[in-house]
Design a protein around this motif. Structure first.
Motif, PDB file in Angstrom:
ATOM      1  N   THR A 149       7.771  -5.498   1.267  1.00  0.00           N
ATOM      2  CA  THR A 149       8.513  -4.378   1.832  1.00  0.00           C
ATOM      3  C   THR A 149       7.572  -3.316   2.378  1.00  0.00           C
ATOM      4  N   LEU A 150       6.576  -2.956   1.592  1.00  0.00           N
ATOM      5  CA  LEU A 150       5.588  -1.984   2.053  1.00  0.00           C
ATOM      6  C   LEU A 150       4.935  -2.477   3.343  1.00  0.00           C
ATOM      7  N   ASP A 151       4.552  -3.738   3.348  1.00  0.00           N
ATOM      8  CA  ASP A 151       3.857  -4.273   4.507  1.00  0.00           C
ATOM      9  C   ASP A 151       4.764  -4.279   5.737  1.00  0.00           C
ATOM     10  N   THR A 152       6.016  -4.569   5.540  1.00  0.00           N
ATOM     11  CA  THR A 152       6.948  -4.565   6.664  1.00  0.00           C
ATOM     12  C   THR A 152       7.046  -3.167   7.281  1.00  0.00           C
ATOM     13  N   TYR A 153       7.196  -2.179   6.433  1.00  0.00           N
ATOM     14  CA  TYR A 153       7.272  -0.809   6.947  1.00  0.00           C
ATOM     15  C   TYR A 153       5.992  -0.434   7.674  1.00  0.00           C
ATOM     16  N   LEU A 154       4.863  -0.701   7.055  1.00  0.00           N
ATOM     17  CA  LEU A 154       3.595  -0.298   7.668  1.00  0.00           C
ATOM     18  C   LEU A 154       3.340  -1.044   8.970  1.00  0.00           C
ATOM     19  N   ALA A 155       3.735  -2.306   9.005  1.00  0.00           N
ATOM     20  CA  ALA A 155       3.564  -3.054  10.251  1.00  0.00           C
ATOM     21  C   ALA A 155       4.412  -2.431  11.357  1.00  0.00           C
ATOM     22  N   ALA A 156       5.599  -1.976  10.996  1.00  0.00           N
ATOM     23  CA  ALA A 156       6.479  -1.374  12.011  1.00  0.00           C
ATOM     24  C   ALA A 156       5.882  -0.092  12.565  1.00  0.00           C
ATOM     25  N   ILE A 157       5.430   0.802  11.692  1.00  0.00           N
ATOM     26  CA  ILE A 157       4.881   2.052  12.215  1.00  0.00           C
ATOM     27  C   ILE A 157       3.548   1.806  12.908  1.00  0.00           C
ATOM     28  N   GLU A 158       2.859   0.747  12.518  1.00  0.00           N
ATOM     29  CA  GLU A 158       1.608   0.438  13.199  1.00  0.00           C
ATOM     30  C   GLU A 158       1.885  -0.066  14.614  1.00  0.00           C
ATOM     31  N   ALA A 214      -3.517  -4.529   4.445  1.00  0.00           N
ATOM     32  CA  ALA A 214      -3.355  -5.264   3.193  1.00  0.00           C
ATOM     33  C   ALA A 214      -3.912  -4.464   2.011  1.00  0.00           C
ATOM     34  N   GLU A 215      -5.057  -3.828   2.226  1.00  0.00           N
ATOM     35  CA  GLU A 215      -5.627  -3.017   1.147  1.00  0.00           C
ATOM     36  C   GLU A 215      -4.703  -1.851   0.809  1.00  0.00           C
ATOM     37  N   LEU A 216      -4.160  -1.228   1.831  1.00  0.00           N
ATOM     38  CA  LEU A 216      -3.248  -0.112   1.578  1.00  0.00           C
ATOM     39  C   LEU A 216      -2.051  -0.578   0.770  1.00  0.00           C
ATOM     40  N   VAL A 217      -1.494  -1.707   1.167  1.00  0.00           N
ATOM     41  CA  VAL A 217      -0.342  -2.240   0.451  1.00  0.00           C
ATOM     42  C   VAL A 217      -0.689  -2.487  -1.016  1.00  0.00           C
ATOM     43  N   ARG A 218      -1.831  -3.113  -1.234  1.00  0.00           N
ATOM     44  CA  ARG A 218      -2.225  -3.399  -2.602  1.00  0.00           C
ATOM     45  C   ARG A 218      -2.394  -2.115  -3.418  1.00  0.00           C
ATOM     46  N   SER A 219      -3.031  -1.130  -2.796  1.00  0.00           N
ATOM     47  CA  SER A 219      -3.269   0.124  -3.523  1.00  0.00           C
ATOM     48  C   SER A 219      -1.956   0.802  -3.898  1.00  0.00           C
TER      49      SER A 219
END
Lengths: 214, 214
Positions: free
Chosen positions: B94-103, B188-193
């Motif tokens: 979920t985090l990655d999906t959001y971040l990919a969208a704003i990216e 990916a690092e951001l998501v993990r953190s």
DNA sequence: TCTTGCGTGTTACTAGCGGTAACTCCAGTG
DNA sequence: CACTGGAGTTACCGCTAGTAACACGCAAGA
């Protein structure tokens, strides 16, 4: 060119500046974030151009105004973070300090968070985050520093601390904004819930029995 | 007053409306959040008044534009949340999906987050959060619903879920905003953190030895 | 066929914003 | 006295959101 004379002038200018900032504060507190330069000048008993001579442009006035409250808030937060108590208590005290501040002066903090950033004659494009909300950024960086200084996070700890600093500040801000609008619970309950979240209760909670599918 | 006729007209109007929204999208993608109604109208090959006939005022156009992207993003997020995997994987997805969208579309999401909300002739005062960023609110509410449905949180679980929903969304948003500006690490690092933060690593970390005082 | 509407589009405007140029006024100095 | 420099003003610019009033085209009704 006498030194005392120059000091005298500078003192006078500083006093004026402080008066203008206090007037701006009053207007923002009354009119909210869309306070106009005209209104602020009128409240201060003067006209626009001298406001512009003091602060350059609206973002300059905003920056000066923001710095005052930001500094005050950050001092309170630092005090809460530095209190001689265990980590959980410090976290809760910090959250409570922030929430108490936005509760006491909602318009001021809305002004600080949503400066409307209307800079029409300027750069544009991919500079996302360049002129972004400085209060949140400063809080995030400060918190990151505290986390990095106090916690042993192993390799990559600095980056981890920065992510966490900005993440926690964002959590605090968003939850506070929502809470201020709906007031679904007391401040203490909100603080406890957020601290529980940071303490991993989300990960530890059990699945609901009879849930949808699995 | 024939039904087919009315439908024909409505279809035409809907198609126009969609064209206008696509033009608005293009302008916002190009000019950022300060896109003017004039520019949008020009991009659509028409003039302002018909834009106003379709959407009422700027906030109406904003709302229509926001709904499209909000719906799309929420669908992606729901898909990530519903994936058949364990909780940690779902959270990370979920985090990655959001971040990919704003990216992928920074300006669009900046427009959605900071609508500049310049409604000068309206109410003012203590209505903090009334016209507040609907995307964040909707995401918070949806996440709260998912949390409440899936997790067994005991008594007071509903309120806890709402606090957590808005808090997590705020964390995601703030961290993403900061990350987009500075790009200090990979997605990916951001998501993990962030997932580590939600998993209580902040609370579990040890104090730094030789720290300041205690 | 002429006319009457109605929806679509335009031009031309208002009110208010951020920001500035150019002028006035007044205190202190030689 | 003349003069200089900062404080403050009026009057403006260009821009914005939003609107009123007018012009075209195309269907239905006599």
């Amino acid at each position: 060119m006498d030194t005392t004379q120059r000091t005298e002038q500078q003192r006078s200018a500083d006093r004026r500046r402080r008066e203008l900032l206090e007037a701006a504060d009053r207007v923002v507190l009354r009119d909210g974030p869309q306070a106009s330069m005209n209104a602020i000048a009128a409240e201060a008993g003067i006209t626009k151009p001298i406001l512009y001579r003091h602060f350059g442009d609206k973002s300059g006035l905003y920056a000066a105004l923001a710095q005052r409250h930001t500094d005050a808030l950050l001092n309170s937060l630092r005090a809460a973070l530095d209190a001689p108590a265990d980590r959980r208590e410090r976290v809760e005290a910090t959250l409570d300090t922030y929430l108490a501040a936005i509760e006491a002066r909602p318009q001021v903090y809305r002004f600080l968070m949503h400066p409307a950033e209307g800079s029409p004659g300027g750069e544009q494009g991919f500079d996302v985050g360049k002129h972004a909300i400085p209060l949140l950024r400063r809080m995030g960086e400060e918190l990151a520093q505290v986390i990095e200084d106090r916690l042993d996070l192993g390799p990559g700890g600095q980056q981890l601390a920065r992510v966490w600093g900005h993440g926690i500040v964002g959590m605090m801000h968003a939850a506070g904004d929502w809470w201020l609008g709906e007031r679904p619970c007391s401040r203490a309950e909100l603080v406890r819930s957020l601290a529980d979240l940071l303490w991993g209760r989300l990960a530890a909670a059990g699945d609901k029995v009879g849930g949808p599918g699995f």
